[in-house]
Write a protein that holds these residues in place. Structure first.
Motif, PDB file in Angstrom:
ATOM      1  N   ARG A   1       0.836  -1.187   0.000  1.00 34.86           N
ATOM      2  CA  ARG A   1       0.000   0.000   0.000  1.00 34.86           C
ATOM      3  C   ARG A   1       0.880   1.250   0.000  1.00 34.86           C
ATOM      4  O   ARG A   1       1.826   1.348   0.782  1.00 34.86           O
ATOM      5  N   LEU A   2       0.528   2.182  -0.855  1.00 36.39           N
ATOM      6  CA  LEU A   2       1.280   3.431  -0.932  1.00 36.39           C
ATOM      7  C   LEU A   2       1.177   4.211   0.372  1.00 36.39           C
ATOM      8  O   LEU A   2       0.149   4.153   1.052  1.00 36.39           O
TER       9      LEU A   2
ATOM     10  N   LEU B   1      -1.167   2.348  -9.068  1.00 40.52           N
ATOM     11  CA  LEU B   1      -2.435   3.018  -8.785  1.00 40.52           C
ATOM     12  C   LEU B   1      -3.618   2.069  -8.926  1.00 40.52           C
ATOM     13  O   LEU B   1      -4.618   2.197  -8.207  1.00 40.52           O
TER      14      LEU B   1
ATOM     15  N   ASP C   1      -4.046   0.368  -5.696  1.00 41.83           N
ATOM     16  CA  ASP C   1      -3.957   1.262  -4.549  1.00 41.83           C
ATOM     17  C   ASP C   1      -5.237   1.339  -3.726  1.00 41.83           C
ATOM     18  O   ASP C   1      -5.199   1.425  -2.497  1.00 41.83           O
TER      19      ASP C   1
END
Length: 340
Positions: free
Chosen positions: A169-170, A191, A194
């Motif tokens: 996870r960013l 993305l 994400d």
């Protein structure tokens, strides 16, 4: 590379190592000629049929096949040749195809690395002596080579980097800038996994390179969230909350890598996150892909694969603190750092 088989005399082991170039060239030409693709797509064939279909000399083809069969690439079934699961990856049509790397390796890497002795004597990239110009300039000046390079990088994204972001996870942040992002595939993948539909992105690369990102982002339905920006990360990069450098720093020596990181630091606000996607060279004598890739970087670009401590020093000098190294299912890791 596997560990040395100590049951064999050292001379036999060394002879096999010295002959390694024969195997790699055989694999290159069997991929480029289409032989592996025909076998993977259509099933077992006679050598005569394969020679006719691929435009090959039948005797030479039979001997190439015999050489790679002992390495588990093909197998014989009576008077026919069949491809194994290993050899199938050389097919241009295979879902995990290594075709781009095989053909790219032959035309982009193999011949230049023949000048590795020049690198040993001078420290200069072997490619500079062989091509007479920097590697990327040589590739960019030849449309066929540029297409091969793009094909090889696409294989990297699909295979060697496969699964890298599984479960990742960013960090928090509204905008993610992928510097040296090429066709945008890495940012699109990140993305896409994400889960934050309002996070925005920037794909940043040289103007003649980054245009390819439009098609990638459109296919991923990200065109409305990701901006495509042309420029050089040696000069100036966009402002963002999260920066991504994927397989970028290893292209450059320490001096140039520091310039890139300082350019990022100049644009990044305090607390901005930096994600460096690279292989890390482990200590000791155990085999690791990064140790082989390091010779590619040395020979072609004057770049290098780095140990964790080397990344820590580079990041620190540019104003970033290395916080953690996240292992992934791929050979690469995600190095997370924060701007002081």
């Amino acid at each position: 590379m596997a560990q040395v088989d100590e049951s064999l005399p050292p001379t036999v082991v060394m002879a096999r190592m010295l002959d390694g170039f024969l195997l790699s060239q055989a694999l290159f030409v069997l991929a480029e000629s289409g032989v592996a693709t025909i076998l993977e797509q259509e099933g077992p064939q006679t050598v005569a049929a394969l020679a006719e279909r691929s435009g090959s000399d039948a005797d030479a083809l039979a001997r190439l096949i015999r050489t790679v069969t002992q390495h588990g690439v093909f197998r014989t079934e009576g008077d026919k040749v069949a491809v194994t699961p290993l050899g199938a990856t050389l097919s241009e049509k295979h879902p995990q195809s290594m075709y781009g790397i095989a053909v790219g390796g032959m035309h982009l890497h193999y011949r230049a690395v023949a000048e590795l002795g020049h690198t040993l004597r001078t420290g200069e990239p072997a490619s500079l002596k062989y091509f007479g110009k920097p590697y990327f300039d040589h590739v960019a000046g030849n449309p066929e080579l540029a297409a091969l390079f793009g094909q090889a990088m696409a294989v990297f994204v699909k295979t060697l980097r496969a699964g890298m972001f599984d479960g990742y996870r960013l960090p928090e942040g509204e905008t993610v800038a992928d510097l040296g992002g090429g066709n945008g595939a890495v940012l699109a993948d990140l993305l896409g996994q994400d889960g934050h539909g309002d996070r925005r992105g920037i794909v940043f690369d040289l103007p003649d390179v980054v245009e390819a990102a439009h098609a990638t982002l459109s296919a991923a339905q990200l065109s409305d969230r990701v901006e495509v920006v042309g420029g050089s990360f040696f000069n100036e990069v966009p402002r963002a909350d999260i920066y991504l450098l994927s397989w970028v720093l290893h292209d450059w020596n320490d001096e140039d890598a520091a310039k890139i990181l300082k350019s990022v630091a100049a644009a990044a606000p305090a607390g901005a996150r930096l994600l460096v996607l690279e292989e890390i060279v482990p200590g000791g004598d155990a085999p690791h892909h990064a140790k082989d890739m390091d010779l590619v970087m040395l020979s072609l670009l004057g770049g290098k694969e780095r140990a964790e401590d080397e990344f820590r020093v580079l990041l620190d000098e540019a104003g970033f603190d290395l916080e953690r190294v996240v292992p992934t299912p791929s050979p690469m890791v995600i190095i997370e750092a924060v701007k002081r």
